[in-house]
Design a protein around this motif. Sequence first.
Motif, PDB file in Angstrom:
ATOM      1  N   TRP A  69       0.827  -1.221   0.000  1.00 22.84           N
ATOM      2  CA  TRP A  69       0.000   0.000   0.000  1.00 22.84           C
ATOM      3  C   TRP A  69       0.856   1.264   0.000  1.00 22.84           C
ATOM      4  O   TRP A  69       0.470   2.271  -0.612  1.00 22.84           O
ATOM      5  CB  TRP A  69      -0.938  -0.005   1.198  1.00 22.84           C
ATOM      6  N   SER A  70       2.003   1.211   0.682  1.00 27.27           N
ATOM      7  CA  SER A  70       2.809   2.449   0.815  1.00 27.27           C
ATOM      8  C   SER A  70       3.346   2.920  -0.534  1.00 27.27           C
ATOM      9  O   SER A  70       3.782   4.063  -0.664  1.00 27.27           O
ATOM     10  CB  SER A  70       3.992   2.198   1.755  1.00 27.27           C
ATOM     11  N   LYS A  71       3.278   2.034  -1.538  1.00 29.85           N
ATOM     12  CA  LYS A  71       3.782   2.390  -2.874  1.00 29.85           C
ATOM     13  C   LYS A  71       2.676   2.827  -3.829  1.00 29.85           C
ATOM     14  O   LYS A  71       2.923   3.147  -4.986  1.00 29.85           O
ATOM     15  CB  LYS A  71       4.544   1.196  -3.462  1.00 29.85           C
ATOM     16  N   TRP A  72       1.461   2.833  -3.316  1.00 29.84           N
ATOM     17  CA  TRP A  72       0.327   3.247  -4.144  1.00 29.84           C
ATOM     18  C   TRP A  72       0.240   4.770  -4.226  1.00 29.84           C
ATOM     19  O   TRP A  72       0.498   5.475  -3.231  1.00 29.84           O
ATOM     20  CB  TRP A  72      -0.991   2.720  -3.557  1.00 29.84           C
ATOM     21  N   HIS A  73      -0.115   5.266  -5.393  1.00 24.82           N
ATOM     22  CA  HIS A  73      -0.460   6.687  -5.607  1.00 24.82           C
ATOM     23  C   HIS A  73      -1.844   6.695  -6.247  1.00 24.82           C
ATOM     24  O   HIS A  73      -2.043   6.044  -7.278  1.00 24.82           O
ATOM     25  CB  HIS A  73       0.566   7.367  -6.510  1.00 24.82           C
ATOM     26  N   VAL A  74      -2.785   7.362  -5.574  1.00 26.41           N
ATOM     27  CA  VAL A  74      -4.207   7.245  -5.918  1.00 26.41           C
ATOM     28  C   VAL A  74      -4.735   8.546  -6.516  1.00 26.41           C
ATOM     29  O   VAL A  74      -4.550   9.624  -5.928  1.00 26.41           O
ATOM     30  CB  VAL A  74      -5.037   6.880  -4.674  1.00 26.41           C
ATOM     31  N   PHE A  75      -5.389   8.435  -7.649  1.00 25.38           N
ATOM     32  CA  PHE A  75      -5.967   9.578  -8.360  1.00 25.38           C
ATOM     33  C   PHE A  75      -7.427   9.271  -8.678  1.00 25.38           C
ATOM     34  O   PHE A  75      -7.875   8.129  -8.534  1.00 25.38           O
ATOM     35  CB  PHE A  75      -5.200   9.820  -9.673  1.00 25.38           C
ATOM     36  N   SER A  97     -15.023   4.443   2.612  1.00 23.13           N
ATOM     37  CA  SER A  97     -15.304   3.006   2.378  1.00 23.13           C
ATOM     38  C   SER A  97     -14.045   2.179   2.178  1.00 23.13           C
ATOM     39  O   SER A  97     -14.051   0.965   2.372  1.00 23.13           O
ATOM     40  CB  SER A  97     -16.178   2.859   1.132  1.00 23.13           C
ATOM     41  N   PHE A  98     -12.920   2.836   1.781  1.00 22.13           N
ATOM     42  CA  PHE A  98     -11.752   2.027   1.411  1.00 22.13           C
ATOM     43  C   PHE A  98     -10.439   2.626   1.913  1.00 22.13           C
ATOM     44  O   PHE A  98      -9.689   1.997   2.650  1.00 22.13           O
ATOM     45  CB  PHE A  98     -11.715   1.878  -0.113  1.00 22.13           C
ATOM     46  N   LEU A  99     -10.178   3.885   1.546  1.00 19.55           N
ATOM     47  CA  LEU A  99      -8.851   4.454   1.831  1.00 19.55           C
ATOM     48  C   LEU A  99      -8.562   4.531   3.325  1.00 19.55           C
ATOM     49  O   LEU A  99      -7.415   4.420   3.760  1.00 19.55           O
ATOM     50  CB  LEU A  99      -8.733   5.836   1.180  1.00 19.55           C
ATOM     51  N   SER A 100      -9.594   4.702   4.131  1.00 18.63           N
ATOM     52  CA  SER A 100      -9.407   4.775   5.588  1.00 18.63           C
ATOM     53  C   SER A 100      -9.023   3.410   6.176  1.00 18.63           C
ATOM     54  O   SER A 100      -8.601   3.313   7.319  1.00 18.63           O
ATOM     55  CB  SER A 100     -10.705   5.257   6.258  1.00 18.63           C
ATOM     56  N   GLU A 101      -9.142   2.352   5.362  1.00 17.80           N
ATOM     57  CA  GLU A 101      -8.877   0.984   5.853  1.00 17.80           C
ATOM     58  C   GLU A 101      -7.493   0.473   5.447  1.00 17.80           C
ATOM     59  O   GLU A 101      -7.108  -0.637   5.837  1.00 17.80           O
ATOM     60  CB  GLU A 101      -9.941   0.026   5.278  1.00 17.80           C
ATOM     61  N   THR A 106      -1.146   9.523   3.192  1.00 13.75           N
ATOM     62  CA  THR A 106      -2.092  10.580   2.802  1.00 13.75           C
ATOM     63  C   THR A 106      -1.530  11.429   1.654  1.00 13.75           C
ATOM     64  O   THR A 106      -2.255  11.851   0.759  1.00 13.75           O
ATOM     65  CB  THR A 106      -2.381  11.479   4.022  1.00 13.75           C
ATOM     66  N   SER A 107      -0.205  11.613   1.696  1.00 17.56           N
ATOM     67  CA  SER A 107       0.427  12.446   0.653  1.00 17.56           C
ATOM     68  C   SER A 107       0.396  11.779  -0.723  1.00 17.56           C
ATOM     69  O   SER A 107       0.668  12.420  -1.736  1.00 17.56           O
ATOM     70  CB  SER A 107       1.887  12.734   1.033  1.00 17.56           C
ATOM     71  N   ASN A 108       0.056  10.490  -0.748  1.00 18.15           N
ATOM     72  CA  ASN A 108      -0.030   9.755  -2.026  1.00 18.15           C
ATOM     73  C   ASN A 108      -1.468   9.663  -2.545  1.00 18.15           C
ATOM     74  O   ASN A 108      -1.740   8.929  -3.499  1.00 18.15           O
ATOM     75  CB  ASN A 108       0.503   8.331  -1.871  1.00 18.15           C
ATOM     76  N   ILE A 109      -2.375  10.364  -1.862  1.00 20.10           N
ATOM     77  CA  ILE A 109      -3.783  10.363  -2.280  1.00 20.10           C
ATOM     78  C   ILE A 109      -4.107  11.760  -2.798  1.00 20.10           C
ATOM     79  O   ILE A 109      -4.044  12.733  -2.044  1.00 20.10           O
ATOM     80  CB  ILE A 109      -4.702   9.979  -1.106  1.00 20.10           C
TER      81      ILE A 109
END
Length: 261
Positions: A69-75, A97-101, A106-109
């Motif tokens: 997860w730490s390598k994910w960048h979400v757009f 529903s998802f990102l909080s879990e 946070t800086s990658n969202i």
Amino acid sequence: MASYSANTKREKKVFDTEDDVAKAMAEYTFNLSKKFCKKRGYFTIVLSGGDLVLWLKKLLVPEYAETEWSKWHVFWVDERVVPLDNKDSNYKQTLDSFLSEVPIPTSNIYAIDQNCAALGDAKGAAIVYEECIKRLVNQNIIRTYKSSGFPQFDLQLLGMGPDGHMASLFPGHYQIKEKASLVTYITNSPKLPPKRITFTLPVINCASYNLMAVCGEAQADAVAKVFKDDFNLPSARLTADTQAIWYLDKAAASKLPSECL
Ligand SMILES: O=C(O)[C@H](O)[C@@H](O)[C@H](O)[C@H](O)COP(=O)(O)O
């Protein structure tokens, strides 16, 4: 961008139920996350709103616990221009529903600019989001598509409306023709709320992998039109650099000719 044409072959898989589609989408996402995290240390994933927000929960299972997860960048491929704590915000819905879990930094969202969102400034939100994407391209977090310089995201998870829209590119609206900008905006969206930003078609089609997940009888007419190459429907123009694939449940596929199944 990978261009669509009358002989665009549309890959698809038809599943019995919406739940099966959601589970398959989670598996597809997990596998690509593993591939890109191993290959380049990052995974850039672009989300839609709508039903997808709930389907993402299928990733929250022990089977996918090793997700980096730490390598994910979400757009987001599109976003409603409403305050980020508004119930209609794709960011808020996905966070709740998802990102909080999951432990994605946070800086990658990458939500839309909160000030533009609060002011309902769709044009400003599009400009700022485009600047954010260009900055991440310069930082080599987002790749570029061949020589075009357009951003190439690893995976986009898309949905289609009953009118054949994808992202916030709607039939009969000019945004589908936008080719220069990365992000544009609409203030009279047929799907409420009316103000939205959206990736443009070239950006959507530069993605390495595009998964279009469509469920329900209400989408069956649009699905049939897409698979007959009715390019008036923005979704019919979907392609990708490596793979564009449609995940349908039987209800959404119910008006496809039998030879198409
Ligand atoms: O912000 C949005 O409204 C979504 O991004 C939108 O483009 C969605 O993907 C389609 O409308 C399908 O929505 P459903 O999955 O709810 O049918």
